[in-house]
Design a protein around this motif. Structure first.
Motif, short mmCIF file in Angstrom:
data_model
loop_
_atom_site.label_atom_id
_atom_site.label_comp_id
_atom_site.label_asym_id
_atom_site.label_seq_id
_atom_site.Cartn_x
_atom_site.Cartn_y
_atom_site.Cartn_z
N GLU A 187 0.83 -1.21 0.00
CA GLU A 187 0.00 0.00 0.00
C GLU A 187 0.87 1.26 0.00
OE1 GLU A 187 -3.95 1.30 2.48
OE2 GLU A 187 -2.10 0.98 3.61
N HIS A 188 0.45 2.26 -0.78
CA HIS A 188 1.16 3.55 -0.87
C HIS A 188 2.63 3.37 -1.27
CE1 HIS A 188 -2.08 6.05 0.76
NE2 HIS A 188 -2.30 5.09 1.65
N PHE A 189 2.91 2.33 -2.08
CA PHE A 189 4.32 2.05 -2.35
C PHE A 189 5.02 3.22 -3.05
CE2 PHE A 189 7.82 0.75 -5.05
CZ PHE A 189 8.64 0.10 -4.12
N PHE A 190 4.40 3.79 -4.05
CA PHE A 190 5.09 4.82 -4.83
C PHE A 190 5.36 6.07 -3.99
CE2 PHE A 190 3.25 2.09 -8.07
CZ PHE A 190 4.33 1.93 -8.92
N ASP A 191 4.39 6.47 -3.16
CA ASP A 191 4.64 7.59 -2.26
C ASP A 191 5.72 7.23 -1.24
OD1 ASP A 191 2.75 9.51 -3.25
OD2 ASP A 191 1.15 8.31 -2.39
N GLY A 192 5.67 5.97 -0.77
CA GLY A 192 6.69 5.52 0.18
C GLY A 192 8.07 5.52 -0.44
N TYR A 193 8.14 5.08 -1.71
CA TYR A 193 9.44 5.03 -2.38
C TYR A 193 10.00 6.43 -2.56
CZ TYR A 193 13.04 3.78 -5.76
OH TYR A 193 14.25 3.61 -6.39
N LYS A 194 9.13 7.37 -2.92
CA LYS A 194 9.62 8.74 -3.12
C LYS A 194 10.05 9.38 -1.80
CE LYS A 194 5.90 9.51 -5.77
NZ LYS A 194 4.86 10.22 -6.59
N ASP A 220 -0.34 2.44 -6.06
CA ASP A 220 -0.39 3.91 -6.03
C ASP A 220 -1.73 4.28 -5.41
OD1 ASP A 220 0.38 6.55 -6.46
OD2 ASP A 220 -0.62 6.62 -8.41
N THR A 221 -1.80 4.14 -4.09
CA THR A 221 -3.08 4.23 -3.38
C THR A 221 -3.68 5.62 -3.45
OG1 THR A 221 -2.12 2.58 -1.88
CG2 THR A 221 -4.20 3.58 -1.22
N ASN A 222 -2.84 6.66 -3.50
CA ASN A 222 -3.35 8.02 -3.59
C ASN A 222 -3.61 8.46 -5.04
OD1 ASN A 222 -3.34 8.35 -0.86
ND2 ASN A 222 -1.50 9.61 -0.75
N GLY A 223 -3.13 7.68 -5.98
CA GLY A 223 -3.38 7.98 -7.39
C GLY A 223 -2.67 9.21 -7.92
N GLY A 224 -1.56 9.59 -7.30
CA GLY A 224 -0.90 10.82 -7.72
C GLY A 224 0.41 10.65 -8.46
N THR A 225 0.85 9.41 -8.69
CA THR A 225 2.14 9.18 -9.34
C THR A 225 1.97 9.23 -10.86
OG1 THR A 225 2.79 7.76 -7.49
CG2 THR A 225 4.11 7.61 -9.51
N MET A 226 2.87 9.93 -11.52
CA MET A 226 2.81 10.08 -12.97
C MET A 226 3.39 8.84 -13.68
SD MET A 226 1.32 12.98 -13.63
CE MET A 226 0.23 12.43 -12.31
N VAL A 268 13.88 -7.21 -6.64
CA VAL A 268 12.80 -8.14 -6.26
C VAL A 268 12.83 -9.37 -7.15
CG1 VAL A 268 10.30 -8.43 -6.11
CG2 VAL A 268 11.35 -6.29 -5.35
N PRO A 269 12.99 -10.56 -6.58
CA PRO A 269 13.11 -11.78 -7.38
C PRO A 269 11.78 -12.48 -7.68
CG PRO A 269 13.61 -12.27 -5.09
CD PRO A 269 13.31 -10.81 -5.14
N VAL A 270 10.67 -11.92 -7.23
CA VAL A 270 9.38 -12.58 -7.46
C VAL A 270 8.56 -11.78 -8.48
CG1 VAL A 270 9.33 -13.60 -5.16
CG2 VAL A 270 8.20 -11.39 -5.56
N GLN A 271 7.38 -12.31 -8.78
CA GLN A 271 6.48 -11.69 -9.75
C GLN A 271 6.03 -10.31 -9.28
OE1 GLN A 271 3.54 -14.31 -12.02
NE2 GLN A 271 2.30 -13.48 -10.37
N LEU A 272 6.08 -9.32 -10.18
CA LEU A 272 5.69 -7.95 -9.83
C LEU A 272 4.31 -7.63 -10.37
CD1 LEU A 272 8.78 -5.59 -10.29
CD2 LEU A 272 7.45 -5.95 -8.22
N GLY A 273 3.52 -6.97 -9.54
CA GLY A 273 2.21 -6.50 -9.97
C GLY A 273 2.05 -5.02 -9.69
N VAL A 274 0.97 -4.42 -10.24
CA VAL A 274 0.70 -3.00 -10.01
C VAL A 274 -0.79 -2.79 -9.74
CG1 VAL A 274 2.66 -2.02 -11.28
CG2 VAL A 274 0.56 -2.64 -12.52
N HIS A 275 -1.07 -1.72 -9.01
CA HIS A 275 -2.44 -1.39 -8.61
C HIS A 275 -2.52 0.13 -8.55
CE1 HIS A 275 -6.08 -2.06 -5.85
NE2 HIS A 275 -5.87 -0.75 -5.77
N PHE A 276 -3.28 0.72 -9.49
CA PHE A 276 -3.33 2.18 -9.58
C PHE A 276 -4.74 2.72 -9.34
CE2 PHE A 276 0.37 1.09 -12.16
CZ PHE A 276 1.33 1.94 -11.62
N HIS A 277 -4.79 3.84 -8.64
CA HIS A 277 -6.02 4.61 -8.53
C HIS A 277 -5.95 5.78 -9.52
CE1 HIS A 277 -8.18 2.88 -4.99
NE2 HIS A 277 -7.01 2.26 -4.90
N ASN A 278 -7.12 6.34 -9.84
CA ASN A 278 -7.22 7.24 -10.99
C ASN A 278 -7.36 8.71 -10.61
OD1 ASN A 278 -7.25 7.39 -13.84
ND2 ASN A 278 -9.46 7.79 -13.81
N ASP A 279 -6.83 9.11 -9.47
CA ASP A 279 -7.02 10.48 -9.02
C ASP A 279 -6.36 11.52 -9.93
OD1 ASP A 279 -8.06 10.23 -5.86
OD2 ASP A 279 -7.02 8.49 -6.66
#
Length: 536
Positions: free
Chosen positions: A144-151, A176-182, A197-208
């Protein structure tokens, strides 16, 4: 490369404003998504409410052909052992083959929302995943909130992923739980994550920011193989990444393989089905699955489409189960009119004088306020009249309306009507909640003796649009009526300075078209050859 689609319409989608599914609705949607070829279906959060518990109990009885059912929840609570944590045990109790849990990847959330140390947050994630994995579950970890956390703190955000992997997560999903990452930020961050990361990667985006679909597609192009989203983009705030757009783009535009690929022609049907069960108007401007996606209005566009569809359509509408439409308006030329005429009068030539007359008549009507884009039945009747193929089912001898208000009682309307059918006349009266409702009831009552088939026909929608507001109560209005016989639906239109007159005009077209439709169905049925009595 193969992409896995993870649908969260039944959980994340229901967090959208106005979205509601009953248990039976959810079960029906699961069957539809399974037949479509969706890989994972997230059904809800067991323990969050009684409905989701009931859903998982009923869903356990389903025999799915392709999809894996997933239960969703959170990591364990602080100061709880995993085996004593209610949320984790509720997830296991569903007996779904897949469990998806979310944890905190943003240091701000760990410290200010969970109120735990950064080290303790890592332990919570690892313990939770390990407990579920040790119970023979496929674990999808939503960061959750990975992209904001990464930044904010890239090293720590990556550590949270490693904690989930140590616990046994087979897929880690960057959210991208807040939906603000470009989208370009997504690409750059994903490139770094892939090396760690050695495992399968997925993504989950909100549309804000309105970029959830673009970010999902670019993430797959960068290396993600698991894509989460909802049908029609349902979801909290501005919604989630829209699978109705992501799926065909990845398969048709970019050549990715997926379980959905061989069933892609069902996409529009499934999208509309979900809108219907959500009791929401289908977004007709959606790419691929909206009614406007392959609708053409300008005369030059229609002319080009008729010559070569590739000139103005990026894919063939039938590839996603949609259909091409030519819209009738004052921008329509003879090519548009001709395409509609040929549906009723095949082999009509473009230079047929009836086509020219009809084109000019349409432009005059639209200049007067008529609009036929949502009134296909009214235009079909115009074609029949122009080509001498229309025979009136009835004539109006007259009607009278009485609207009465007594004290605090609701307004009561009564309509008396006299109609003629052939050499016979019928006079009848009916009450209604308003004048249009009373008139509708009276005309149907009067015609039922002559046309019993109209008992199946009814109004399902009624819209009034004021066309020239500056004239106040003297303004011209346009009335649009949608009718249905339970199987087919059609739209009709009426325009007048008098709302009753405009409603009557649309109402007459609706009934006339319904009678013609039923007659055509009877004729088609009687024209079918009957089996002889000695046939097996």
């Amino acid at each position: 490369m193969r992409v896995l689609f993870y649908d969260t319409t039944l959980r994340d989608g229901t967090q959208g404003e106005g979205v509601y599914f009953s248990v039976q609705d959810k079960l029906r949607i699961v069957r539809k998504l399974d037949l479509l070829g969706i890989d994972y279906i997230e059904g809800g959060w067991p323990g969050a409410n009684p409905k989701d518990w009931e859903f998982y109990q009923e869903a356990a009885k389903l025999r799915l052909n392709h999809a894996k059912l997933a239960a969703f929840g959170s990591t364990r609570r602080a100061n709880h052992r995993p085996e004593d944590d209610k949320t984790l045990n509720d997830l296991l109790a569903t007996k779904t083959p897949v469990v998806t849990i979310f944890g905190k990847s943003w240091d701000l959330h760990a410290q200010e929302v969970l109120r735990v140390s950064l080290a303790e947050n890592l332990q919570i994630i690892e313990d939770s995943v390990r407990y579920l994995h040790s119970n023979q579950r496929e674990v999808v970890y939503d960061a959750e909130h990975f992209f904001d956390g990464y930044k904010s703190n890239p090293d720590y955000a990556l550590e949270t992923l490693r904690a989930a992997i140590r616990g046994g997560a087979s897929t880690v999903v960057l959210c991208d739980t807040n939906g603000g990452t470009m989208p370009l930020e997504v690409v750059e961050i994903l490139k770094t994550v892939q090396t760690q990361v050695p495992v399968q990667l997925g993504v989950h985006f909100h549309n804000d920011s309105g970029t959830a679909v673009a970010s999902s597609i670019m993430a797959v192009q960068t290396g993600a193989v698991h894509v989460q989203g909802t049908f029609n983009g349902y979801g909290e705030r501005c919604g989630n990444a829209n699978l109705s757009s992501i799926i065909p783009t990845l398969i048709l535009k970019l050549g990715y393989d997926a379980g959905v690929k061989e069933n892609l022609t069902q996409l529009t049907e499934v999208s509309r089905y979900i809108s219907e069960l959500a009791n929401l108007h289908h977004d007709e401007r959606q790419p691929y699955v909206g009614g406007s996606a392959f609708a053409h209005k300008a005369g030059t566009h229609v002319d080009a489409i008729l010559k070569n569809p590739l000139s103005l359509e990026h894919i063939r509408s039938e590839q996603v189960g949609n259909k091409r439409r030519f819209l009738l308006s004052d921008q329509a030329g003879r090519s548009t009119i001709l395409s509609k005429v040929r549906e009723i009068v095949p082999n009509t030539k473009k230079d047929d004088p009836h086509v020219l007359a009809l084109t000019n008549h349409l432009k005059q009507l639209e200049n007067s306020g008529y609009q036929f884009e949502a009134a296909d039945a009214s235009f079909d009747l115009l074609i029949k009249k122009a080509f001498g193929l229309f025979e009136k089912a009835f004539t109006l001898e007259g009607f009278r309306l009485i609207v009465e208000k007594r004290g605090d009682q609701p307004v009561l309307a009564e309509a008396t009507i006299k109609v003629g059918v052939g050499d016979e006349q019928e006079i009848t009266a009916a009450e209604g909640d308003g004048p249009v409702n009373a008139l509708d009831s009276a005309i149907r009552k009067a015609l039922l003796r002559f046309y019993p088939e109209i008992a199946d026909v009814g109004l399902v929608d009624y819209k009034v649009r004021v066309l020239d507001e500056d004239r106040g109560t003297a303004s011209k209005v346009r009335v649009l009526i949608e009718s249905s016989d339970g199987t087919n639906s059609w739209g009709t239109v009426g325009v007048s300075e008098n709302i009753i007159e405009a409603s009557w005009e649309a109402l007459v077209d609706s009934i006339e078209y319904g009678i013609l439709l039923k007659k055509a169905q009877r004729d088609n049925h009687s024209a079918k050859p009957k089996r002889s009595s000695n046939e097996n």
